[in-house]
Design an enzyme around this catalytic site. Structure first.
Site, mmCIF file in Angstrom:
data_model
loop_
_atom_site.group_PDB
_atom_site.id
_atom_site.type_symbol
_atom_site.label_atom_id
_atom_site.label_comp_id
_atom_site.label_asym_id
_atom_site.label_seq_id
_atom_site.Cartn_x
_atom_site.Cartn_y
_atom_site.Cartn_z
ATOM 1 C CE LYS A 148 0.536 -18.568 -2.681
ATOM 2 N NZ LYS A 148 -0.665 -17.956 -2.099
ATOM 3 C CD GLN A 189 -3.418 -19.135 0.038
ATOM 4 O OE1 GLN A 189 -2.212 -18.947 -0.079
ATOM 5 N NE2 GLN A 189 -4.240 -19.054 -0.998
ATOM 6 C CG ASP A 203 -0.566 -12.193 -1.563
ATOM 7 O OD1 ASP A 203 -0.011 -12.716 -2.559
ATOM 8 O OD2 ASP A 203 -1.231 -12.831 -0.732
#
Ligand code: NAP
Length: 286
Positions: free
Chosen positions: A52, A96, A119
């Site tokens: 990322k 994460q 997300d």
């Protein structure tokens, strides 16, 4: 041979369009910034976070890394998120997953500002998806919809079967295919006679996390097969949930692993970062 759905190529196209947009924003004095939080040192998470970060760098997105020790408390994590929520220079926040067991992931995700939830895991964004309103959509399912669009695969009236019902992939995928006017079925570990169900699929999406589980026997002739799985096979080689060689004899189109869904997930994350920045900077940038 089925048509190969090239997620790498499509993701490159999306990223180059985003890069041009980001350059325009930068020229107007506005940066795009993603804050990434990693707790602990799970090797898979480190690889995902690294990818990322790399993607941000190549597009000109500022990535603020917060690598925190495994021992961090929930309160400390919540306090960091609160600060990032308030920070006007931060457009997107990504935590994460998975988090260590002593931290309540649901509470952490809920604490992220819904407008920075790139997300798309915040319950409010999930609710927007469910009710057909504009919000942030989970990156992997959003990337699959982009792939289908790019390859002119019509979803209207199609039988779509999704294997897997996770909050991250299976459920949002089902909602997107429903929005695309498919007739949607979700299978899971308690499904009886899986083959009977998957063989109905014009579009089959596999997301169960079991290496090469779905062989040709599970697939209808001419089906479009999308493989979300990211697993290691017996030789420690990256593979999907679909047995590519076996299914190739049946499918009309198929995504490879690697090079299919994976790169699209990152591209859609970058897309969501730009969307978050545009929202934050207002009408002039939309
Ligand atoms: P997950 O949270 O573990 O969910 C797996 C789902 O599959 C569950 O709903 C489970 O059913 C179902 N399942 C497991 N074994 C099954 C079986 N034998 N038969 C039928 N259903 C079964 O996994 P996830 O996060 O959705 O990820 C799925 C896969 O996609 C993994 O390989 C993951 O690495 C990969 N992934 C890839 C990307 C990408 O960017 N390419 C992104 C995310 C995930 P129950 O609900 O009944 O337990």
């Amino acid at each position: 041979m089925p048509e190969l759905i090239d997620g790498k190529a499509v993701s490159e196209k999306i990223k180059s369009e985003l890069k041009a947009e980001i350059e325009l924003m930068n020229a107007k004095g506005k940066k795009v910034c993603l804050a990434v939080i990693q707790v602990g040192e799970d090797p898979a998470s480190t690889v995902y976070v690294g990818n990322k970060e790399k993607a941000c760098k190549s597009l000109g997105i500022v990535s603020l890394m917060h690598k925190l020790p495994e021992t961090i408390t929930q309160e400390e994590l919540l306090s960091l998120i609160e600060n990032l929520n308030k920070d006007l220079t931060v457009n997107g926040i990504l935590v994460q997953l998975p988090l260590p067991a002593h931290i309540d992931s649901g509470e952490i995700i809920k604490a992220i500002d819904v407008n920075k939830d790139v997300d798309g895991f915040h319950p409010e964004n999930v609710g927007y998806l469910c009710t057909g309103k504009e919000g942030f959509v989970s990156c992997t399912p959003a990337g699959i919809m982009e792939l289908l669009k790019h390859y002119n695969i019509d979803t209207v009236g199609k039988e779509c079967v999704i294997a897997g019902r996770s909050n991250i992939v299976g459920k949002p995928m089902a909602l997107l295919m429903l929005k695309g006017n498919s007739t949607v079925t979700i299978t899971h570990s308690k499904t009886k006679d899986m083959k009977e169900v998957t063989k109905r699929a014009d579009i089959f999406i596999a997301a169960i996390g079991k290496p090469k589980f779905f062989t040709g026997e599970y697939i209808k002739d001419g089906a479009v097969v999308i493989d979300v799985g990211m697993n290691r096979d017996e030789n420690n080689k990256l593979c999907g949930d679909v047995d590519f060689n076996s299914v190739s004899g049946k499918a009309s189109a198929i995504t490879p692993v690697p090079g299919g869904v994976g790169p699209m997930t990152i591209a859609m994350l970058m897309y969501n970062c730009v969307k978050a920045a545009k929202r934050q900077y207002g009408a002039a940038f939309e």
